[in-house]
Design a protein around this motif. Structure first.
Motif, PDB file in Angstrom:
ATOM      1  N   UNK A 142      -5.470  -1.811  19.542  1.00  0.00           N
ATOM      2  CA  UNK A 142      -6.876  -1.412  19.481  1.00  0.00           C
ATOM      3  C   UNK A 142      -7.025  -0.078  20.203  1.00  0.00           C
ATOM      4  N   UNK A 143      -7.953   0.756  19.760  1.00  0.00           N
ATOM      5  CA  UNK A 143      -8.161   2.045  20.424  1.00  0.00           C
ATOM      6  C   UNK A 143      -8.910   1.862  21.744  1.00  0.00           C
ATOM      7  N   UNK A 144      -8.830   2.847  22.598  1.00  0.00           N
ATOM      8  CA  UNK A 144      -9.566   2.814  23.869  1.00  0.00           C
ATOM      9  C   UNK A 144     -11.071   2.699  23.641  1.00  0.00           C
ATOM     10  N   UNK A 145     -11.541   3.165  22.497  1.00  0.00           N
ATOM     11  CA  UNK A 145     -12.972   3.067  22.173  1.00  0.00           C
ATOM     12  C   UNK A 145     -13.412   1.624  21.944  1.00  0.00           C
ATOM     13  N   UNK A 146     -12.464   0.679  21.908  1.00  0.00           N
ATOM     14  CA  UNK A 146     -12.798  -0.740  21.742  1.00  0.00           C
ATOM     15  C   UNK A 146     -13.198  -1.395  23.052  1.00  0.00           C
ATOM     16  N   UNK A 147     -13.065  -0.682  24.176  1.00  0.00           N
ATOM     17  CA  UNK A 147     -13.436  -1.254  25.473  1.00  0.00           C
ATOM     18  C   UNK A 147     -14.953  -1.192  25.626  1.00  0.00           C
ATOM     19  N   UNK A 148     -15.549  -2.340  25.949  1.00  0.00           N
ATOM     20  CA  UNK A 148     -16.984  -2.416  26.208  1.00  0.00           C
ATOM     21  C   UNK A 148     -17.189  -2.238  27.711  1.00  0.00           C
ATOM     22  N   UNK A 149     -17.942  -1.222  28.090  1.00  0.00           N
ATOM     23  CA  UNK A 149     -18.062  -0.866  29.498  1.00  0.00           C
ATOM     24  C   UNK A 149     -16.888   0.015  29.885  1.00  0.00           C
ATOM     25  N   UNK A 150     -16.645   0.128  31.157  1.00  0.00           N
ATOM     26  CA  UNK A 150     -15.540   0.942  31.650  1.00  0.00           C
ATOM     27  C   UNK A 150     -14.271   0.093  31.752  1.00  0.00           C
ATOM     28  N   UNK A 156     -17.591  -7.861  35.179  1.00  0.00           N
ATOM     29  CA  UNK A 156     -19.026  -7.591  35.270  1.00  0.00           C
ATOM     30  C   UNK A 156     -19.683  -7.725  33.893  1.00  0.00           C
ATOM     31  N   UNK A 157     -19.064  -7.154  32.865  1.00  0.00           N
ATOM     32  CA  UNK A 157     -19.606  -7.255  31.505  1.00  0.00           C
ATOM     33  C   UNK A 157     -19.685  -8.716  31.077  1.00  0.00           C
ATOM     34  N   UNK A 158     -18.620  -9.466  31.332  1.00  0.00           N
ATOM     35  CA  UNK A 158     -18.584 -10.867  30.920  1.00  0.00           C
ATOM     36  C   UNK A 158     -19.574 -11.711  31.710  1.00  0.00           C
TER      37      UNK A 158
END
Length: 185
Positions: A142-150, A156-158
Motif C-alpha cells: 500500500x502507498x504511504x497515502x493509505x495511512x489515516x492520520x500521521x 489515537x485514530x483507532x
C-alpha cells in the motif's frame, strides 16, 4: 444522496458510516476525505474494520499485524478475524504495527486500502448466529497515502473510532447529515 443509498447504509452494520466515516473526516487529508468519505457517503464503498486478531482478541494493543516500510510504500502482513459478513466489501481500515521500536500505543498506524489488492485473502468463519470472515494479508503493498492520520498515530485514530462505535453504537444518519452536507458543499 443519503436517501438513495439508505438500504446499503443500513446493511453496513457498525462498519460503515457510523464508525469509519468519523475518523476519516477527523484525521484524513483532503484527498482521503474526497475519495474515502465521498465513497462511503455515496454508497460506492463498503468497508471492513480490521482490528481484532486471533491472538489479541479485544486487546488491540497486543495486535501483531505488521506494516514494514518499503520505499514510499508499506508491506502489510497479518491476520484479522470477525470481519463483516459477505464478500461485497471494497475497502479495509487496518490497525498495524508500523513503528516496532516505539513504546506501546505509539507504534501503530491505521492503513486504509482496497480489499482487492494482491496479497489479501479471506475465508468464512461460521459462527452461531452470524457469519464472519478471517482476513489474511501477505505482504500487501500500500502507498504511504493509505495511512489515516500521521504515521505512528494509529492508536489515537483507532481510539477516536472506537469511542464512536462503543460510545453510542455509531453515528445516526440524522445526526451526521448536516456535517456530511457541509463537507459535500
Amino acid at each position: 444522496e443519503l436517501d438513495r443509498v439508505e438500504d446499503n447504509i443500513a446493511s453496513l452494520d457498525d462498519n460503515g458510516p457510523g464508525v469509519i466515516l468519523p475518523p476519516i473526516l477527523t484525521y484524513g487529508t483532503e484527498e482521503q476525505k474526497q475519495t474515502w468519505a465521498r465513497g462511503i457517503i455515496e454508497g460506492r464503498q463498503i468497508w471492513w474494520q480490521g482490528l481484532t486478531e486471533p491472538e489479541a482478541g479485544s486487546d488491540l494493543a497486543s495486535a501483531q499485524t505488521r506494516a514494514v516500510p518499503d520505499g514510499n510504500d508499506w508491506l502489510l502482513s497479518g491476520n484479522k478475524i470477525f470481519q463483516g459478513a459477505g464478500y461485497e466489501q471494497d475497502m479495509y481500515y487496518v490497525l498495524a504495527i508500523s513503528h516496532p521500536d516505539r513504546p506501546r500505543h505509539h507504534n501503530f498506524s491505521v492503513f486504509c486500502f482496497s480489499l482487492h489488492l494482491p496479497g489479501v485473502s479471506w475465508s468464512p468463519m461460521r459462527l452461531i448466529g452470524a457469519d464472519r470472515n478471517s482476513v489474511y494479508m501477505d505482504n500487501v503493498r500500500v502507498p504511504s497515502s493509505a495511512i489515516l492520520g500521521q504515521p505512528g498515530q494509529g492508536w489515537q485514530v483507532t481510539q477516536a473510532q472506537l469511542e464512536v462505535e462503543h460510545g453510542y453504537g455509531g453515528v445516526r444518519l440524522d445526526r451526521i447529515t448536516p456535517s456530511v452536507l457541509d463537507f459535500m458543499k
